[in-house]
Design an enzyme around this catalytic site. Structure first.
Site, PDB file in Angstrom:
ATOM      1  N   ASP A 159       0.708  37.986 -24.846  1.00 18.51           N
ATOM      2  CA  ASP A 159       1.517  38.250 -23.536  1.00 18.51           C
ATOM      3  C   ASP A 159       1.449  39.913 -23.535  1.00 18.51           C
ATOM      4  O   ASP A 159       2.274  40.343 -24.702  1.00 18.51           O
ATOM      5  CB  ASP A 159       2.964  37.588 -23.833  1.00 18.51           C
ATOM      6  CG  ASP A 159       3.462  38.111 -22.557  1.00 18.51           C
ATOM      7  OD1 ASP A 159       3.070  38.881 -21.762  1.00 18.51           O
ATOM      8  OD2 ASP A 159       4.659  37.656 -22.257  1.00 18.51           O
TER       9      ASP A 159
ATOM     10  N   ASN B 102       2.306  41.392 -21.119  1.00 15.25           N
ATOM     11  CA  ASN B 102       3.609  41.995 -20.391  1.00 15.25           C
ATOM     12  C   ASN B 102       2.946  43.134 -19.491  1.00 15.25           C
ATOM     13  O   ASN B 102       3.590  43.805 -18.870  1.00 15.25           O
ATOM     14  CB  ASN B 102       4.830  42.526 -20.987  1.00 15.25           C
ATOM     15  CG  ASN B 102       5.515  41.261 -21.136  1.00 15.25           C
ATOM     16  OD1 ASN B 102       5.919  40.815 -20.087  1.00 15.25           O
ATOM     17  ND2 ASN B 102       6.282  40.940 -22.519  1.00 15.25           N
TER      18      ASN B 102
ATOM     19  N   HIS C  90       4.673  30.503 -18.831  1.00 18.85           N
ATOM     20  CA  HIS C  90       3.520  30.916 -18.962  1.00 18.85           C
ATOM     21  C   HIS C  90       2.586  29.897 -19.050  1.00 18.85           C
ATOM     22  O   HIS C  90       2.984  28.572 -19.378  1.00 18.85           O
ATOM     23  CB  HIS C  90       3.211  31.678 -20.183  1.00 18.85           C
ATOM     24  CG  HIS C  90       4.008  33.157 -20.406  1.00 18.85           C
ATOM     25  ND1 HIS C  90       3.423  34.173 -20.031  1.00 18.85           N
ATOM     26  CD2 HIS C  90       5.299  33.332 -20.272  1.00 18.85           C
ATOM     27  CE1 HIS C  90       4.297  35.227 -20.284  1.00 18.85           C
ATOM     28  NE2 HIS C  90       5.342  34.887 -20.232  1.00 18.85           N
TER      29      HIS C  90
ATOM     30  N   GLU D  91       6.358  34.633 -28.572  1.00 21.35           N
ATOM     31  CA  GLU D  91       7.889  34.247 -28.117  1.00 21.35           C
ATOM     32  C   GLU D  91       8.274  32.782 -28.736  1.00 21.35           C
ATOM     33  O   GLU D  91       8.778  31.912 -28.017  1.00 21.35           O
ATOM     34  CB  GLU D  91       8.021  34.352 -26.577  1.00 21.35           C
ATOM     35  CG  GLU D  91       9.394  34.529 -26.065  1.00 21.35           C
ATOM     36  CD  GLU D  91       9.720  34.793 -24.735  1.00 21.35           C
ATOM     37  OE1 GLU D  91      10.890  34.841 -24.407  1.00 21.35           O
ATOM     38  OE2 GLU D  91       8.954  34.815 -24.246  1.00 21.35           O
TER      39      GLU D  91
ATOM     40  N   ASN E 163       8.001  30.696 -24.631  1.00 15.29           N
ATOM     41  CA  ASN E 163       9.151  30.862 -24.335  1.00 15.29           C
ATOM     42  C   ASN E 163      10.147  30.167 -24.984  1.00 15.29           C
ATOM     43  O   ASN E 163      10.926  29.414 -24.320  1.00 15.29           O
ATOM     44  CB  ASN E 163       9.288  30.807 -22.639  1.00 15.29           C
ATOM     45  CG  ASN E 163      10.776  31.326 -21.977  1.00 15.29           C
ATOM     46  OD1 ASN E 163      11.375  32.117 -22.822  1.00 15.29           O
ATOM     47  ND2 ASN E 163      10.859  31.058 -20.975  1.00 15.29           N
TER      48      ASN E 163
END
Length: 257
Positions: free
Chosen positions: A148, A150, A246, A35, A9
């Site tokens: 990830d 999602n 995360h 990310e 992130n």
């Protein structure tokens, strides 16, 4: 072979929170990051490097958005940037590093939570990922797909699963796609190969008291080829410190990089 996957992130933000000193103590062979939210020239400092590791990136064209990376002790024999679909390759969502006896992918699947248009984009990404899987079947190497996704797979993977059955990331079509990955195509969810316990999550909303109450989702994976499925030795989700919304996922394999 020890592999860590982590949605940062924002890698610069995670670095400021102490991620790399933590990683230096993990004795890992490979780190997959999703990310990044940064380009290569923004990650030139020693604080964004892991000593003794090679680093490859696939950044998004859009500043401060998406991007994936792979850090590895061994230098890759080849690197593939992009899944083969311009829509997603411009967003920096797929990076593949091949080694002598294994290949590792860092992937950041789109989130559909911002609205129907992005959910449709996620399904286009899944179709592109399916095409890539068909191509990789001809490569002849076992694969570790980190990232990830999602998406959560089963009820055990979402704290409030009843309330989220039609929410992006847990819809029936997404769960069916994961079913097909783990059944029809015989890939293995490496974490669940050794841990069937409930309340095992890798992402928590920043809203309310989700982290404090462990109201989370397990959406970060290491998905491996069938030949690696039996080589999974242990899995751990690190939650003692928070570097992101995360948590890092570490898996050990009876396999040499």
């Amino acid at each position: 072979m020890r592999v860590v996957t982590f949605n940062a992130n924002g890698l610069r933000s995670a670095a400021r929170k102490g991620f790399f000193p933590w990683f230096a103590r993990q004795r890992a062979d490979v780190l997959c990051v999703q990310e990044l939210r940064a380009h290569d020239e923004q990650l030139v400092g020693a604080e964004f490097r892991a000593r003794g590791f090679h680093r490859v990136l696939a950044s998004a064209e859009r500043p401060g958005y998406s991007g994936v990376a792979i850090y590895s002790r061994a230098e890759p024999t080849s690197v593939v940037r992009g899944i083969g679909a311009d829509e997603f390759d411009r967003e920096g969502r797929y990076l593949e590093a091949r080694f002598a006896n294994v290949a590792v992918v860092s992937a950041y699947f789109p989130s559909g939570s911002s609205g129907p248009a992005r959910q449709e984009a996620k399904f286009r990404f899944l179709a592109a990922f399916d095409r890539r899987l068909a191509e990789l079947a001809r490569v002849g190497l076992p694969y570790v797909f980190c990232g990830d996704f999602n998406m959560a797979h089963k009820n055990i993977d979402v704290k409030n699963w009843r309330a989220n059955q039609d929410y992006p990331g847990f819809t029936p079509p997404e769960r069916a796609w994961l079913d097909s990955l783990f059944t029809a195509r015989a890939f293995v969810d490496a974490f669940r190969a050794v841990n069937q316990e409930p309340h095992q999550y890798t992402w928590w909303s920043n809203r309310g008291q989700a982290w404090a109450n462990n109201v989370g989702w397990r959406i970060d994976y290491q998905v491996v080829s069938a030949s690696l499925g039996g080589a999974v030795q242990s899995a751990a989700i690190y939650k003692r410190r928070r570097f992101s919304d995360h948590a890092p996922l570490t898996i050990d394999y009876d396999w040499e990089l």
